[in-house]
Design a protein around this motif. Sequence first.
Motif, short mmCIF file in Angstrom:
data_model
loop_
_atom_site.label_atom_id
_atom_site.label_comp_id
_atom_site.label_asym_id
_atom_site.label_seq_id
_atom_site.Cartn_x
_atom_site.Cartn_y
_atom_site.Cartn_z
N GLU A 1 10.14 33.58 9.20
CA GLU A 1 8.83 34.20 9.10
C GLU A 1 8.37 34.67 10.47
O GLU A 1 8.87 34.22 11.51
N ILE A 2 7.44 35.61 10.48
CA ILE A 2 6.92 36.15 11.72
C ILE A 2 5.45 36.50 11.51
O ILE A 2 5.05 37.01 10.47
N THR A 3 4.63 36.17 12.52
CA THR A 3 3.21 36.48 12.44
C THR A 3 2.94 37.84 13.08
O THR A 3 3.82 38.43 13.73
N SER A 4 1.73 38.32 12.92
CA SER A 4 1.37 39.62 13.50
C SER A 4 1.44 39.57 15.02
O SER A 4 1.62 40.60 15.67
N CYS B 1 11.19 39.43 0.28
CA CYS B 1 10.21 39.48 1.36
C CYS B 1 8.85 39.12 0.81
O CYS B 1 8.56 39.35 -0.37
N SER B 2 8.05 38.52 1.67
CA SER B 2 6.74 38.07 1.25
C SER B 2 5.76 38.23 2.41
O SER B 2 6.17 38.30 3.57
N LYS C 1 4.81 50.55 11.85
CA LYS C 1 5.55 51.12 10.72
C LYS C 1 5.43 50.26 9.47
O LYS C 1 6.06 50.56 8.46
N ASN C 2 4.64 49.19 9.56
CA ASN C 2 4.46 48.29 8.42
C ASN C 2 5.80 47.79 7.87
O ASN C 2 5.98 47.67 6.66
N THR C 3 6.72 47.53 8.77
CA THR C 3 8.08 47.18 8.38
C THR C 3 8.50 45.86 9.01
O THR C 3 8.18 45.57 10.17
N MET C 4 9.22 45.08 8.23
CA MET C 4 9.82 43.84 8.71
C MET C 4 11.32 43.92 8.46
O MET C 4 11.75 44.41 7.42
N LEU C 5 12.09 43.46 9.44
CA LEU C 5 13.54 43.47 9.32
C LEU C 5 14.09 42.06 9.40
O LEU C 5 13.49 41.19 10.04
N LEU C 6 15.24 41.86 8.78
CA LEU C 6 15.98 40.61 8.94
C LEU C 6 17.42 40.97 9.23
O LEU C 6 18.13 41.48 8.36
N GLN C 7 17.84 40.74 10.47
CA GLN C 7 19.22 40.95 10.87
C GLN C 7 19.99 39.67 10.59
O GLN C 7 19.61 38.60 11.08
N ILE C 8 21.07 39.77 9.84
CA ILE C 8 21.88 38.61 9.52
C ILE C 8 23.28 38.83 10.08
O ILE C 8 23.96 39.79 9.71
N ASN D 1 -1.16 38.84 7.88
CA ASN D 1 -0.87 38.19 9.16
C ASN D 1 0.58 37.75 9.20
O ASN D 1 1.33 38.10 10.10
N VAL D 2 0.99 37.01 8.19
CA VAL D 2 2.33 36.46 8.20
C VAL D 2 3.23 37.23 7.23
O VAL D 2 2.79 37.63 6.15
N MET D 3 4.45 37.46 7.66
CA MET D 3 5.48 38.05 6.81
C MET D 3 6.73 37.19 6.90
O MET D 3 7.00 36.58 7.95
N GLY D 4 7.49 37.15 5.83
CA GLY D 4 8.67 36.31 5.86
C GLY D 4 9.71 36.69 4.84
O GLY D 4 9.47 37.53 3.95
N TRP D 5 10.86 36.09 4.99
CA TRP D 5 11.97 36.26 4.07
C TRP D 5 12.32 34.92 3.43
O TRP D 5 12.42 33.91 4.13
N PHE D 6 12.49 34.96 2.13
CA PHE D 6 12.94 33.82 1.36
C PHE D 6 14.27 34.20 0.72
O PHE D 6 14.57 35.38 0.56
N ARG D 7 15.03 33.18 0.34
CA ARG D 7 16.24 33.46 -0.44
C ARG D 7 16.34 32.45 -1.58
O ARG D 7 15.82 31.34 -1.49
#
Length: 114
Positions: free
Chosen positions: A49-52, A94-95, A74-81, A31-37
Amino acid sequence: VQLQASGGGFVQPGGSLTLSCVASGSIFSINVMGWFRQVPGTQRELVAEITSGGTTYYADSVKGRYTISRHNAKNTMLLQIDSLKPGDTAVYYCSAGRDAFQYWGQGTLVTVSS
């Protein structure tokens, strides 16, 4: 669930970068996907983070510069910085998970320096 992160690199201050995370395996459970650093010697921090359903969250420190997106087909998550700063230098992970961050990808290093 397996997560594969990519897109890190060396960037000058003010530049932009897009990180990608591809999920495989039992992705129906996500459901939830996110980026940590994480900077060596410090705690790993959630930056976005972003939910479905498309609901997003950003840490205050990155609002306005980071954009998270998700392509469920596409089962893909992006992070534009954008407008990268030296303080963005870190290993980015990513998590994903159903209700919490259960699965982790390997990190991708982002280095911002002139």
